[in-house]
Write a protein that holds these residues in place. Structure first.
Motif, PDB file in Angstrom:
ATOM      1  N   LYS A 222       0.831  -1.205   0.000  1.00 39.05           N
ATOM      2  CA  LYS A 222       0.000   0.000   0.000  1.00 39.05           C
ATOM      3  C   LYS A 222       0.868   1.259   0.000  1.00 39.05           C
ATOM      4  CE  LYS A 222      -3.863  -2.090   2.537  1.00 39.05           C
ATOM      5  NZ  LYS A 222      -4.519  -2.153   3.849  1.00 39.05           N
TER       6      LYS A 222
ATOM      7  N   GLN B 259       0.491   3.727  -3.085  1.00 34.55           N
ATOM      8  CA  GLN B 259      -0.315   4.919  -2.787  1.00 34.55           C
ATOM      9  C   GLN B 259       0.528   6.140  -2.434  1.00 34.55           C
ATOM     10  OE1 GLN B 259      -3.223   3.828   0.221  1.00 34.55           O
ATOM     11  NE2 GLN B 259      -3.608   1.893  -0.811  1.00 34.55           N
TER      12      GLN B 259
ATOM     13  N   LYS C  56      -4.345   1.130   6.921  1.00 34.13           N
ATOM     14  CA  LYS C  56      -4.291   2.060   5.785  1.00 34.13           C
ATOM     15  C   LYS C  56      -3.265   3.160   6.087  1.00 34.13           C
ATOM     16  CE  LYS C  56      -7.026   4.775   2.652  1.00 34.13           C
ATOM     17  NZ  LYS C  56      -8.151   5.594   2.357  1.00 34.13           N
TER      18      LYS C  56
END
Length: 420
Positions: free
Chosen positions: A242, A246, A277
């Motif tokens: 991630k 990202q 996240k």
């Protein structure tokens, strides 16, 4: 190769150690350096940009590595590149990612990089009016450079108003043109991640978790960092994917799109929420201190070769290799009283009793020699770093030596790496 490292802290000591270890290193200089650095490099007491440029022209080094953020924001790297030197460190445009929180937020917004929602304010009254409509925890960030002390994590509205008062009315950071970024409070765990880029290619350079507050269990005011563990214990494969897609890749693409010439290291301060996240809290455009101290002991590959390839836009021809099975811990020994008022010129008696090696190293941040005595010269004074198979093994080593160092004014946190 002849190399100049610019800076005087434990970060620069760690960089000098890596450079000096390389078979490519013939002569190493550090401006201004400190007592610890003087054991492995020729230090010259030069610290302003004009003198540094003049000395670089005399020495004509093959590579210049810039450590601290203030030189980068003053465009020292850009000026030296203009004189055809190979420099590791971004020009002022790239350095703005760190030196302006507002610029960083705009960059994230335009390149879809996940970060906390925020607003920028240029006066106390406008910031106060906004905060009066907000309840609960919130974060106030001074827009410019503040040596790690410009972020106020506020648990309520009044604390946030007080933080803005400090910036705008007491002018603790800057006497004029003050600005704050007020952002939503993100809950989770923090990690630091490093990526080296020559502007086109990039290589990841490891992770760490930093302990920022002065007191045990993360209490008291923020500091420049009281210790780190590396690699970051919370960084698993799923989270790494991630962060890669990202944050890192979008940042490198954004630099290219915005034509920001960046040759150096990007430090990503990342918050990971309960759903695993990642959100970008901040960029630094130089190695973190104390993160680099702990990361550097685990590096197997040749750092000088890597830094030179970065400065000459040849990163695709080099590699980074870490001892992935090893852990490391950095413990900061500070002068009692830091980060508020603390005494200078205090005596450390027995430092030469602790020899440095590849498994344990004492990096100096604020030391000087006076006759046969080693004296302190600042708040965060020493970084004790140990490498081992487990965090516990590293902890035992650094705390044993921290206890044995004979210095009446030492202070250190007792919980670095304790929960791993």
């Amino acid at each position: 190769m002849n190399i100049i490292v610019i800076g005087s802290g434990a970060r620069e000591h760690a960089l000098c150690r890596l450079v000096e270890k390389s078979y490519l290193c013939e002569k190493l200089y550090c401006f201004p350096g400190n007592f610890g650095i003087s054991q492995i490099a020729e230090c010259r007491n030069i610290s302003n940009s004009e003198e540094i440029i003049e000395e670089c022209q005399k020495i004509s080094p093959d590579l210049i590595i810039i450590g601290p953020e203030n030189y980068l924001s003053e465009n020292l790297a850009g000026r030296l590149r203009g004189l055809n030197f190979n420099v590791f460190g971004p020009d002022e445009h790239g350095a703005k990612l760190e030196s302006s929180k507002e610029f960083m937020k705009e960059f994230c917004q335009s390149h879809d990089i996940p970060t906390a929602r925020s607003k920028t304010f240029t006066s106390f009254d406008s910031a106060k009016t906004y905060l009066e409509l907000r309840n609960g925890p919130i974060v106030v960030k001074y827009d410019g450079l503040a040596a790690g002390k410009g972020v106020f994590v506020c648990s309520n509205q009044q604390e946030a108003i007080d933080a803005c008062f400090k910036v705008f009315e007491e002018k603790v950071f800057n006497k004029e043109n003050n600005k704050v970024v007020i952002e939503d409070f993100l809950e989770g765990k923090e990690l630091s991640f490093f990526t080296i880029t020559d502007g086109k290619n990039y290589l990841n350079f490891g992770s760490a978790q930093d302990y920022k507050r002065i007191g045990d269990n993360d209490t008291g005011p923020n500091t420049g960092g009281m210790g780190t563990v590396s690699p970051a214990p919370i960084l698993n494969e799923e989270l790494m994917k991630k962060i890669q897609s990202q944050i890192i890749e979008k940042t490198i693409t954004g630099l290219n799109k915005d034509k920001i010439n960046f040759q150096g290291v990007l430090f990503f301060g990342i918050m990971v929420d309960k759903d695993n996240k990642p959100y970008l809290l901040e960029y630094n455009t130089r190695f973190g201190d104390p993160e680099i101290q702990s990361i550097s002991l685990r590096l197997n590959s040749d750092f000088l070769s890597l830094a030179h390839a970065t400065a000459t836009k040849n990163l695709e021809y080099t590699n980074i290799d870490f001892d992935n099975d090893k852990k490391s811990i950095c413990l900061i020994l500070a002068t009692s009283g830091y980060p508020e008022q603390y005494p200078k010129d205090t005596l450390i008696k027995n430092l030469n009793e602790f020899p440095n090696n590849d498994q344990f190293y004492i990096f100096h941040a604020a030391t000087k020699k006076n006759g046969h005595n080693i004296l302190t010269n600042g708040g965060r004074v020493l970084s004790l770093v140990a490498m081992g198979d487990t965090y516990e093994e590293c902890r035992n080593k650094v705390y044993k030596i921290a206890e044995e160092i004979d210095w009446d004014h030492k202070y250190y946190r007792k919980d670095i790496g304790a929960n791993y």
